[in-house]
Design an enzyme around this catalytic site. Structure first.
Site, PDB file in Angstrom:
ATOM      1  N   GLY A   9     -35.120 -62.874  29.271  1.00  0.00           N
ATOM      2  CA  GLY A   9     -34.623 -61.783  30.101  1.00  0.00           C
ATOM      3  C   GLY A   9     -35.543 -61.585  31.294  1.00  0.00           C
ATOM      4  N   ALA A 131     -39.702 -49.684  35.682  1.00  0.00           N
ATOM      5  CA  ALA A 131     -39.529 -50.721  36.701  1.00  0.00           C
ATOM      6  C   ALA A 131     -38.055 -50.847  37.013  1.00  0.00           C
ATOM      7  CB  ALA A 131     -40.065 -52.053  36.182  1.00  0.00           C
ATOM      8  N   LYS A 184     -38.403 -40.764  20.946  1.00  0.00           N
ATOM      9  CA  LYS A 184     -37.888 -41.108  22.268  1.00  0.00           C
ATOM     10  C   LYS A 184     -36.360 -41.028  22.266  1.00  0.00           C
ATOM     11  CE  LYS A 184     -38.502 -44.321  26.055  1.00  0.00           C
ATOM     12  NZ  LYS A 184     -38.531 -45.720  26.427  1.00  0.00           N
ATOM     13  N   SER A 252     -32.121 -42.484  33.286  1.00  0.00           N
ATOM     14  CA  SER A 252     -31.700 -43.898  33.295  1.00  0.00           C
ATOM     15  C   SER A 252     -30.194 -44.007  33.031  1.00  0.00           C
ATOM     16  CB  SER A 252     -32.486 -44.698  32.261  1.00  0.00           C
ATOM     17  OG  SER A 252     -32.377 -44.080  30.995  1.00  0.00           O
TER      18      SER A 252
HETATM   19  P1  NAP Z   1     -32.475 -55.351  32.854  1.00  0.00           P
HETATM   20  O1  NAP Z   1     -33.240 -55.147  34.121  1.00  0.00           O
HETATM   21  O2  NAP Z   1     -30.999 -55.185  32.851  1.00  0.00           O
HETATM   22  O3  NAP Z   1     -32.830 -56.814  32.344  1.00  0.00           O
HETATM   23  C1  NAP Z   1     -32.224 -57.404  31.220  1.00  0.00           C
HETATM   24  C2  NAP Z   1     -32.252 -58.900  31.438  1.00  0.00           C
HETATM   25  O4  NAP Z   1     -31.845 -59.545  30.233  1.00  0.00           O
HETATM   26  C3  NAP Z   1     -31.303 -59.392  32.539  1.00  0.00           C
HETATM   27  O5  NAP Z   1     -32.060 -60.164  33.451  1.00  0.00           O
HETATM   28  C4  NAP Z   1     -30.286 -60.252  31.795  1.00  0.00           C
HETATM   29  O6  NAP Z   1     -29.876 -61.402  32.493  1.00  0.00           O
HETATM   30  C5  NAP Z   1     -31.134 -60.702  30.621  1.00  0.00           C
HETATM   31  N1  NAP Z   1     -30.339 -61.232  29.498  1.00  0.00           N
HETATM   32  C6  NAP Z   1     -29.390 -60.614  28.760  1.00  0.00           C
HETATM   33  N2  NAP Z   1     -28.900 -61.446  27.820  1.00  0.00           N
HETATM   34  C7  NAP Z   1     -29.563 -62.617  27.979  1.00  0.00           C
HETATM   35  C8  NAP Z   1     -29.517 -63.888  27.311  1.00  0.00           C
HETATM   36  N3  NAP Z   1     -28.680 -64.110  26.291  1.00  0.00           N
HETATM   37  N4  NAP Z   1     -30.337 -64.874  27.733  1.00  0.00           N
HETATM   38  C9  NAP Z   1     -31.179 -64.674  28.776  1.00  0.00           C
HETATM   39  N5  NAP Z   1     -31.291 -63.500  29.451  1.00  0.00           N
HETATM   40  C10 NAP Z   1     -30.483 -62.490  29.041  1.00  0.00           C
HETATM   41  O7  NAP Z   1     -33.037 -54.428  31.689  1.00  0.00           O
HETATM   42  P2  NAP Z   1     -34.430 -53.635  31.608  1.00  0.00           P
HETATM   43  O8  NAP Z   1     -34.372 -52.440  32.485  1.00  0.00           O
HETATM   44  O9  NAP Z   1     -35.585 -54.580  31.748  1.00  0.00           O
HETATM   45  O10 NAP Z   1     -34.343 -53.099  30.111  1.00  0.00           O
HETATM   46  C11 NAP Z   1     -34.634 -53.875  28.970  1.00  0.00           C
HETATM   47  C12 NAP Z   1     -34.847 -52.894  27.811  1.00  0.00           C
HETATM   48  O11 NAP Z   1     -36.032 -52.150  28.070  1.00  0.00           O
HETATM   49  C13 NAP Z   1     -33.710 -51.868  27.674  1.00  0.00           C
HETATM   50  O12 NAP Z   1     -33.460 -51.603  26.322  1.00  0.00           O
HETATM   51  C14 NAP Z   1     -34.266 -50.649  28.378  1.00  0.00           C
HETATM   52  O13 NAP Z   1     -33.716 -49.420  27.911  1.00  0.00           O
HETATM   53  C15 NAP Z   1     -35.749 -50.749  28.022  1.00  0.00           C
HETATM   54  N6  NAP Z   1     -36.622 -50.038  28.966  1.00  0.00           N
HETATM   55  C16 NAP Z   1     -36.520 -50.272  30.308  1.00  0.00           C
HETATM   56  C17 NAP Z   1     -37.377 -49.601  31.177  1.00  0.00           C
HETATM   57  C18 NAP Z   1     -37.303 -49.820  32.679  1.00  0.00           C
HETATM   58  O14 NAP Z   1     -38.004 -49.119  33.414  1.00  0.00           O
HETATM   59  N7  NAP Z   1     -36.519 -50.738  33.196  1.00  0.00           N
HETATM   60  C19 NAP Z   1     -38.331 -48.705  30.671  1.00  0.00           C
HETATM   61  C20 NAP Z   1     -38.430 -48.525  29.299  1.00  0.00           C
HETATM   62  C21 NAP Z   1     -37.558 -49.190  28.451  1.00  0.00           C
HETATM   63  P3  NAP Z   1     -28.909 -61.389  33.775  1.00  0.00           P
HETATM   64  O15 NAP Z   1     -29.818 -61.029  34.921  1.00  0.00           O
HETATM   65  O16 NAP Z   1     -28.456 -62.799  33.818  1.00  0.00           O
HETATM   66  O17 NAP Z   1     -27.841 -60.384  33.486  1.00  0.00           O
END
Ligand code: NAP
Length: 305
Positions: A9, A131, A184, A252
């Protein structure tokens, strides 16, 4: 040579981790969704982390799930609703005793992942780092925070925590990771759905104090019933503190809905309502909130699970 970090990811958190580990000289490999995403990634030349208005490109090697190399350590950095399928796609590559770090928010996806890979050690994480992506393969480090890591079935800390320290990833090992995840989840259930339904910033909930207080009372009852009394302690006070401290921010879930992205409702409010049903607890306001939110998402053509 130290064990490679496979990061599945290349989204917000995956990039935040992969670039910091790389910066510290540790071997990192990115696992991308498919050949098309891999080609797009290679054309971009790597992942860019934007921090303090400075951007830095890191040419981290990429691969797809079909690469043959065994995986010893995997950071699973996709959304909760993608986690089980993503792990299934690399399950045959996991070496015996492989370790998985699960970054997903909410509860439910961790158990689904663990059931898919019974031979692996699954370590759950709960992070307050923030992020967001401001372009393909570009991530802005928006909020410094902390990541708690723990394994509900095994209290011993893994040996690679010092690699996180060397990478400047603030973290702590905890034997109470479930309590952290439940707390959380409860904060999220008390704040995020209401910000969507009232279409407001977090601070807008100061106009809906009664509604918030009623939800906090039901969530506290649920946490007690689920054997998580510590996660229930002073929940309402903490919700009020978070609403005030983040008054200018959109939650979010609000951002997901505005940007027409799928929400993680199933692993947050959905998990809470399912746990209440299993314990035969009647929590009318929480259940009503779930119905209202699902209806809201459905009307906007967004997935309501
Ligand atoms: P995100 O930016 O949407 O990133 C998720 C990534 O996973 C995307 O790049 C997606 O690819 C990839 N993905 C999904 N299925 C895949 C697969 N089968 N093989 C390879 N890649 C795959 O999500 P995020 O914000 O980082 O969040 C991730 C988790 O962390 C979530 O549960 C979120 O609630 C948690 N979280 C996030 C934050 C934050 O600030 N962002 C903070 C705390 C917690 P594509 O680009 O190809 O769609």
């Amino acid at each position: 040579m130290s064990t490679p970090w496979h990061v599945l990811g290349a989204g917000s958190l995956g990039t935040l981790w992969a670039t910091r580990l790389t910066r510290a000289g540790l071997p990192v490999r990115l696992i991308l969704r498919d050949q098309a995403r891999l080609q797009a990634y290679q054309a971009a030349g790597g992942l860019t982390l934007v921090e303090h208005d400075r951007s830095c490109l890191h040419a981290i090697p990429g691969e797809t799930c079909a690469s043959p190399a065994p995986i010893h350590r995997l950071l699973l950095a996709c959304k909760a609703y993608d986690a089980e399928a993503a792990v299934a796609s690399i399950a045959t590559r996991l070496a015996p005793g492989a370790e998985l770090i699960l970054l997903q928010n909410g509860l439910g996806s961790q158990d689904a992942v663990a059931a898919r890979v019974p031979g692996a050690r699954c370590i759950a994480a709960s992070s307050t780092e923030g992020a967001f992506r401001d372009g393909d393969w570009r991530v802005v480090f928006a909020g410094h925070g902390y990541t708690w890591l723990g394994d509900a079935g095994h209290p011993t800390a893994p040996i690679w925590l010092d690699e996180l320290a060397a990478s400047g990833i603030p973290h702590e090992w905890t034997t109470q990771i479930l309590t952290r995840l439940w707390r959380k989840l409860a904060l999220n259930c008390a704040i995020n759905p209401l910000t969507v339904l009232h279409n407001c910033r977090n601070g807008g909930l100061q106009q809906h104090q009664c509604e918030v207080a009623t939800l906090c009372a039901e969530l506290s009852e649920l946490l007690q019933c689920c054997g998580q009394p510590d996660a229930a302690q002073n929940l309402q006070q903490e919700v009020e503190r978070v609403v005030q401290a983040t008054a200018a921010n959109y939650s979010s879930m609000h951002q997901d809905v505005t940007q027409r992205r799928r929400t993680e409702i199933r692993y947050l409010l959905g998990h809470a309502c399912e746990a209440a049903r299993r314990h035969q607890l009647v929590l009318p306001h929480l259940q009503q909130l779930q119905l209202r939110l699902k209806e809201h998402l459905h009307l906007r053509g967004l997935p309501s699970d």
